[in-house]
Write a protein that holds these residues in place. Sequence first.
Motif, PDB file in Angstrom:
ATOM      1  N   SER A   1       6.276  13.397  -5.573  1.00  0.00           N
ATOM      2  CA  SER A   1       6.603  11.974  -5.614  1.00  0.00           C
ATOM      3  C   SER A   1       8.044  11.728  -5.194  1.00  0.00           C
ATOM      4  O   SER A   1       8.342  10.720  -4.551  1.00  0.00           O
ATOM      5  N   ARG A   2       8.944  12.650  -5.563  1.00  0.00           N
ATOM      6  CA  ARG A   2      10.334  12.480  -5.154  1.00  0.00           C
ATOM      7  C   ARG A   2      10.458  12.527  -3.640  1.00  0.00           C
ATOM      8  O   ARG A   2      11.188  11.734  -3.037  1.00  0.00           O
ATOM      9  N   LYS A   3       9.711  13.429  -3.003  1.00  0.00           N
ATOM     10  CA  LYS A   3       9.761  13.513  -1.550  1.00  0.00           C
ATOM     11  C   LYS A   3       9.144  12.274  -0.905  1.00  0.00           C
ATOM     12  O   LYS A   3       9.666  11.742   0.084  1.00  0.00           O
TER      13      LYS A   3
ATOM     14  N   CYS B   1      11.832   2.225   4.649  1.00  0.00           N
ATOM     15  CA  CYS B   1      12.335   0.876   4.376  1.00  0.00           C
ATOM     16  C   CYS B   1      13.586   0.586   5.207  1.00  0.00           C
ATOM     17  O   CYS B   1      13.755  -0.529   5.722  1.00  0.00           O
ATOM     18  N   ALA B   2      14.468   1.579   5.338  1.00  0.00           N
ATOM     19  CA  ALA B   2      15.685   1.377   6.127  1.00  0.00           C
ATOM     20  C   ALA B   2      15.345   1.132   7.596  1.00  0.00           C
ATOM     21  O   ALA B   2      15.911   0.234   8.241  1.00  0.00           O
TER      22      ALA B   2
ATOM     23  N   VAL C   1      10.969   9.562   1.551  1.00  0.00           N
ATOM     24  CA  VAL C   1      10.420   9.113   2.834  1.00  0.00           C
ATOM     25  C   VAL C   1      10.248   7.594   2.836  1.00  0.00           C
ATOM     26  O   VAL C   1      10.499   6.928   3.846  1.00  0.00           O
ATOM     27  N   LEU C   2       9.832   7.036   1.693  1.00  0.00           N
ATOM     28  CA  LEU C   2       9.657   5.591   1.598  1.00  0.00           C
ATOM     29  C   LEU C   2      10.981   4.855   1.769  1.00  0.00           C
ATOM     30  O   LEU C   2      11.041   3.804   2.414  1.00  0.00           O
TER      31      LEU C   2
ATOM     32  N   GLN D   1       0.816  -1.213   0.000  1.00  0.00           N
ATOM     33  CA  GLN D   1       0.000   0.000   0.000  1.00  0.00           C
ATOM     34  C   GLN D   1       0.853   1.268   0.000  1.00  0.00           C
ATOM     35  O   GLN D   1       0.586   2.204  -0.772  1.00  0.00           O
ATOM     36  N   LEU D   2       1.868   1.315   0.852  1.00  0.00           N
ATOM     37  CA  LEU D   2       2.695   2.527   0.918  1.00  0.00           C
ATOM     38  C   LEU D   2       3.451   2.756  -0.383  1.00  0.00           C
ATOM     39  O   LEU D   2       3.617   3.900  -0.823  1.00  0.00           O
ATOM     40  N   THR D   3       3.913   1.698  -1.014  1.00  0.00           N
ATOM     41  CA  THR D   3       4.614   1.852  -2.279  1.00  0.00           C
ATOM     42  C   THR D   3       3.687   2.394  -3.354  1.00  0.00           C
ATOM     43  O   THR D   3       4.054   3.298  -4.119  1.00  0.00           O
TER      44      THR D   3
END
Length: 251
Positions: free
Chosen positions: A29-31, A40-41, A35-36, A9-11
Amino acid sequence: RWDYESHIQLTCCAFVPLFLAEPPGACASRKLCAVLVCWCAVMYCAQRVIHLRFSRETFFTTARLDNAVLVAWGAPVAQLAAATAYWAARALRWHSAHKFSACAAAFAASSALYWVLLYRALRHNRHITALHAKTAESYNAALARLRYSYFNTNPVHVLLSDHVPSMGLKRATFYEPGKAYLQTADPKAHARSEAALTAAETAPGRLQGPLSRPHQLLYRARVWLAGAPKQAFQSLDSTDDLANSPLRASW
């Protein structure tokens, strides 16, 4: 289950602004993707601690949920393909109907290609698993290898065999994942093997000779990034290589 849902969902949500026109120098979208990446990290580190360090192995699960998630990953991949087709159609000044058709065709083609490649990869994995699987194995041999059965995983049977001797049930020790050595005739000897394997993971120099400081740092980094090393996956029955271990004399 919930971690899987958030991954998909987040992706997909982070890729939605790719279809929106924004002023020069601004890119939501770049921001969102940045954040994504940070999320993930953080989740990678958290999953290593929560799921891999504090979760026990299970012996009654299947890969159906994992396969379903792999199939669902076709959605964000196809979303990127649709965004590419959308901006290509917009650059060519196509009409809205043509843009929609191009996006739908790209989405369908990407999904189909992804699923075909995924099907082949999973089929290859099944063939490899079947190739290395034991096709002819008796029940007693499988029990000796796995060390769990219906009886020692059934708490009622274990309690009855231990506290109601009048029933004549064969005494069983309850199977607990991570403590398979308790099912053996000599649990203490197999506990030594497990301790030696743990030492091989955390302090390899104790079993393989002293290692230099850089090698120890690289080893610990590899364990942290890639998981437990090869020694930790040895069977508890593999006690021959550990016969001369210094840990055996300490028990």
